[in-house]
Scaffold this motif. Structure first.
Motif, short mmCIF file in Angstrom:
data_model
loop_
_atom_site.label_atom_id
_atom_site.label_comp_id
_atom_site.label_asym_id
_atom_site.label_seq_id
_atom_site.Cartn_x
_atom_site.Cartn_y
_atom_site.Cartn_z
N LYS A 31 0.84 -1.19 0.00
CA LYS A 31 0.00 0.00 0.00
C LYS A 31 0.87 1.24 0.00
O LYS A 31 2.00 1.22 0.48
N TRP A 32 0.31 2.34 -0.52
CA TRP A 32 1.02 3.60 -0.62
C TRP A 32 0.32 4.63 0.26
O TRP A 32 -0.90 4.62 0.39
N SER A 33 1.10 5.53 0.85
CA SER A 33 0.57 6.59 1.70
C SER A 33 1.15 7.92 1.25
O SER A 33 2.28 8.00 0.78
N ALA A 77 17.82 8.42 -0.90
CA ALA A 77 17.94 7.73 0.39
C ALA A 77 17.40 6.31 0.32
O ALA A 77 17.36 5.62 1.33
N GLY A 78 16.97 5.87 -0.86
CA GLY A 78 16.50 4.50 -1.03
C GLY A 78 15.02 4.29 -0.78
O GLY A 78 14.58 3.15 -0.64
N ILE A 79 14.24 5.35 -0.74
CA ILE A 79 12.79 5.22 -0.53
C ILE A 79 12.09 5.39 -1.88
O ILE A 79 12.23 6.41 -2.54
N GLU A 80 11.33 4.38 -2.26
CA GLU A 80 10.62 4.41 -3.54
C GLU A 80 9.43 5.37 -3.43
O GLU A 80 8.68 5.35 -2.45
N THR A 81 9.25 6.22 -4.44
CA THR A 81 8.19 7.23 -4.41
C THR A 81 7.32 7.14 -5.66
O THR A 81 7.70 6.54 -6.67
N LEU A 82 6.16 7.80 -5.56
CA LEU A 82 5.19 7.82 -6.64
C LEU A 82 4.48 9.16 -6.62
O LEU A 82 4.16 9.69 -5.55
N ARG A 85 0.32 15.27 -4.93
CA ARG A 85 0.62 14.34 -3.84
C ARG A 85 1.90 13.56 -4.14
O ARG A 85 2.12 13.13 -5.26
N LEU A 86 2.71 13.37 -3.13
CA LEU A 86 3.90 12.54 -3.21
C LEU A 86 3.67 11.36 -2.28
O LEU A 86 3.41 11.55 -1.09
N MET A 87 3.74 10.16 -2.82
CA MET A 87 3.41 8.97 -2.05
C MET A 87 4.63 8.07 -1.89
O MET A 87 5.48 8.01 -2.78
N VAL A 88 4.68 7.39 -0.75
CA VAL A 88 5.70 6.38 -0.48
C VAL A 88 4.99 5.12 -0.01
O VAL A 88 3.82 5.16 0.37
N ARG A 89 5.72 4.02 0.00
CA ARG A 89 5.13 2.79 0.53
C ARG A 89 4.84 2.99 2.02
O ARG A 89 5.58 3.68 2.72
N THR A 90 3.76 2.39 2.49
CA THR A 90 3.32 2.58 3.86
C THR A 90 4.40 2.20 4.87
O THR A 90 4.57 2.87 5.89
N GLU A 91 5.16 1.16 4.58
CA GLU A 91 6.21 0.75 5.51
C GLU A 91 7.38 1.75 5.55
O GLU A 91 8.16 1.77 6.49
N ASP A 92 7.49 2.61 4.53
CA ASP A 92 8.55 3.63 4.49
C ASP A 92 8.06 5.01 4.93
O ASP A 92 8.82 5.98 4.86
N LEU A 93 6.81 5.12 5.38
CA LEU A 93 6.22 6.42 5.69
C LEU A 93 6.96 7.14 6.81
O LEU A 93 7.31 8.31 6.68
N GLU A 94 7.23 6.46 7.92
CA GLU A 94 7.90 7.11 9.05
C GLU A 94 9.30 7.58 8.68
O GLU A 94 9.70 8.69 9.02
#
Length: 150
Positions: free
Chosen positions: A3-5, A26-31, A52-61
């Protein structure tokens, strides 16, 4: 499938590209799901609520922490939806000072009305249709004066 947030929202597409490259370095995949809408017409970004700029939910923090570290998110100056207070005023009311704290450090805050958003969307044109309110820079309150009939 992950999921993406939404990690951040910006007004201009070029700002989203800068943040995207910063996070991906920094290695965080974005959309950027609103990328093509913003490319068609810049004024559409206001109508859809920004890019909107989204990242995977596990990478949100970790994404939010990186954006704070990089200066893209400033928690002290973050924009929030504030309530506009109505203050009764008569001929003796001093409208040059804040009615809550008495400070003279006030200014006008212009927000677009619903008519402005509809005009942006339909005509892709900028018309000066704003609703005005007062804002105190010391206490942070936002208000409008409403005349009291005597």
């Amino acid at each position: 499938m992950s999921k993406w947030s939404v990690v951040h929202t910006v007004t201009f597409l070029q700002d989203a590209y800068m943040i995207k490259s910063y996070l991906e370095s920094a290695g965080i995949e974005t959309l950027i799901p609103d990328e093509f809408t913003a490319q068609v017409n810049n004024f559409y970004t206001t109508a859809i609520g920004g890019v909107r700029l989204m990242v995977r939910t596990e990478d949100l923090e970790s994404g939010v922490a990186l954006l704070k570290e990089g200066g893209y998110i400033n928690p002290e100056n973050s924009v929030t939806d504030e309530e506009i207070l109505i203050v009764g005023a008569d001929s003796s009311t001093d409208m040059t000072c804040c009615p809550f704290c008495g400070s003279a450090n006030i200014g006008k805050r212009n927000t677009p009305g619903m008519a402005m958003v509809i005009l942006y969307f339909l005509l892709s044109a900028l018309f000066p249709i704003f609703r005005s309110a007062n804002k105190c820079f010391d206490c942070g309150k936002i208000w409008k004066f409403k005349k009291i009939r005597q």
